[in-house]
Design an enzyme around this catalytic site. Sequence first.
Site, PDB file in Angstrom:
ATOM      1  N   HIS A  55      -8.463   8.180  -4.174  1.00 54.89           N
ATOM      2  CA  HIS A  55      -8.756   6.806  -4.597  1.00 54.89           C
ATOM      3  C   HIS A  55      -9.891   6.754  -5.601  1.00 54.89           C
ATOM      4  CE1 HIS A  55      -6.654   6.157  -0.735  1.00 54.89           C
ATOM      5  NE2 HIS A  55      -6.240   5.034  -1.274  1.00 54.89           N
TER       6      HIS A  55
ATOM      7  N   TYR B   8     -27.150  13.373  33.839  1.00 57.90           N
ATOM      8  CA  TYR B   8     -25.976  12.768  34.471  1.00 57.90           C
ATOM      9  C   TYR B   8     -26.184  12.523  35.966  1.00 57.90           C
ATOM     10  CZ  TYR B   8     -23.801  13.863  30.040  1.00 57.90           C
ATOM     11  OH  TYR B   8     -23.524  13.919  28.705  1.00 57.90           O
TER      12      TYR B   8
ATOM     13  N   HIS C 177       0.837  -1.209   0.000  1.00 58.08           N
ATOM     14  CA  HIS C 177       0.000   0.000   0.000  1.00 58.08           C
ATOM     15  C   HIS C 177       0.870   1.258   0.000  1.00 58.08           C
ATOM     16  CE1 HIS C 177      -2.783   2.968   2.077  1.00 58.08           C
ATOM     17  NE2 HIS C 177      -3.381   2.670   0.936  1.00 58.08           N
TER      18      HIS C 177
ATOM     19  N   ARG D 106     -17.777  13.755  22.290  1.00 57.26           N
ATOM     20  CA  ARG D 106     -19.082  13.911  22.935  1.00 57.26           C
ATOM     21  C   ARG D 106     -19.438  15.395  22.930  1.00 57.26           C
ATOM     22  NH1 ARG D 106     -23.804  14.213  23.774  1.00 57.26           N
ATOM     23  NH2 ARG D 106     -24.919  13.435  25.635  1.00 57.26           N
TER      24      ARG D 106
ATOM     25  N   CYS E  59     -17.176   9.021  28.995  1.00 63.18           N
ATOM     26  CA  CYS E  59     -18.561   9.472  29.028  1.00 63.18           C
ATOM     27  C   CYS E  59     -19.341   8.616  30.016  1.00 63.18           C
ATOM     28  CB  CYS E  59     -19.178   9.367  27.641  1.00 63.18           C
ATOM     29  SG  CYS E  59     -20.908   9.880  27.576  1.00 63.18           S
TER      30      CYS E  59
END
Length: 639
Positions: free
Chosen positions: A197, A469, A172, A279, A331
Amino acid sequence: SHRLGLTSFSGLKNFSTEPKDPETPPPKRFSLEEKRETRQSLITSLFGSNRQREKEKNEKDEEERQNEIEAKDEMDPLEKRNRQFVIIFVAFLLLGVIMLDKSLDAEETEEEKRKRKEEELNEKVEKAGRRRPDLPDFTAQEVASHASISSGGIWVIFREGVYDISEFVGQHPGGKDKIMMAAGSSIEPFWELYSVHLQQEEPLDFLEAMRIGNLDPKDVEKLLEEKKKREMASGGLYENDPKRNPVLKVVAPAPFNAETPLPLLVSSFLTANNLFFVRNHLPVPVVDPETFRLQIRVPRGDGLDDFVVSLSLDDLQHNFPVHEVISVIQCAGNRRSDFQKTARGLQWTQGAIGNAKWKGVYLRDLLEHAGLRAESVEEKNVKHVQFEGLDHDGQGQYYGASIPVEKAISRQGEVLVAFEMNDEPLPRDHGFPLRVIVPGVVGARNVKWLSKIIASSEESPSFWQQQDYKVYSPSVDWNDLAASTSIKSKAIQDLPVQSGICEPTNGAVFGREDDTLFVRGYAWSGGGRAIERVDVTIDGGQTWHPTSLVQDKKQTEGSYQRSWAWTLWEASVPVPESLLDQLEKQASSSVPLEIAARAVDSACNSQPERDSSVWNMRGLSNNSWHRVHVSFRPPRSSP
């Protein structure tokens, strides 16, 4: 020579010149030239003359040609002229076509030529990776189980096609490491980033030559949905969001939330910036570092106005001691999707966690600079330190959170106002230009795009501190919470001990030859508690296998309650002979196997066995044993 009674042509030399009979006239004498002619005559009479035959044939052919010419000469003059006219007309027509073709070629501009080639390329791009009825189907799980040479080859997906790139990996052009990021999954996200590509024919031709099958239609639909999520991630309020690494697994496109692919998550001790889970609760703000100011507000007491300090980014980088901390951010919803019951919220797997090196200024130094010292906390009635970010909903609501003042001012707490992540300026998705890093505490309190620090007697008034939370009893549901004001829960701070298996992944398939399983993952505990050990079981907890640990120096040198980084672990687990025997007998179907992991921290806290014991309606802090389900396929029958 047979006819003449001669054994060879040299026998001619034996002809006698002397008379045999006096009455017979003497024979004629032959000169040398006559002898040669006689010899040639004999040869010709015996074998014939090829030259003569060829000459005769040529003469005959010539005679026929002359006859044809004479026949043409005898043709009617008018017919002859018509024929000549037709010949001339056709010649001119051909010449005209040739000249027109050349003219068209000359008139085809570079732009037209480019368009033509572009159309041809687009046609090839459109056809690439489409379903081929002559090839077999494979599921995404089957492809995922081929992520290394040792697992039976390196397979990738492009659109509806499945390809075995094992022999190409080392060749590659971009290097083996880059292409291996797509091993066992789709290369489309990478080709979206490296679009070259799809701008050349060679990569498409190369890829198609390695094609081995088609992707199951159901899995094709899933990939299309993921692609739509990536495309939706830019637009409207989110049009100024940064460009993301396409390898991230998108959980929600707007606001953008994505987790790290599991094999990459544990590929290094520090999580690369562009692979770190994202997040976001709101759109990513655009911040000018030159005009940016951090505001710090501290109460004076005695009814006086708060003391306010404003600092530039340059002030922070050059006027205060700079420190580094290696810390996890996780998280609270990490592993939410592992609950047996469906919880509201983003369906994170175990990839909503990352470990990075953060550089910045200690929060306690900034609070002291603004007038809040440890000895004056009670006097000024400060119980919490609030943080506010620059991200907002367009209606004046900014993201906010807070931590207890004890954590904020503790020398051991190492709370950092960071401006670098892994030796680079904070990426935009991770809080540029400033982010507060609260080691050992839930990610929700590590506020990004930090603009305000407020010492207060109250927690942050933001929705994410007051309502979100929080973990409630397993028996409390949304209706209970809405109907009663007496149900209370504190905002999450420290997180419990946690672990996750990252390899193998769910759905991986093994064969009879795989008598040992290589298992690896991460472990971490909140509050600075170190990981003491990680155990792995493949028989439901009847027996446990120890793991090898990779840890930060603070974890190995015994810094009490300051182990902020995660622990990476790995183990080689032998497959039971009973399973392999079952596989031999069960030739028509696969044999399932569950792998589970649990971590134990320095306070001897261990992960609970069942998720039901930690279930809560928000699906937060799931730290039950992490389980991965794999299978063993039976040996392929001989043809």
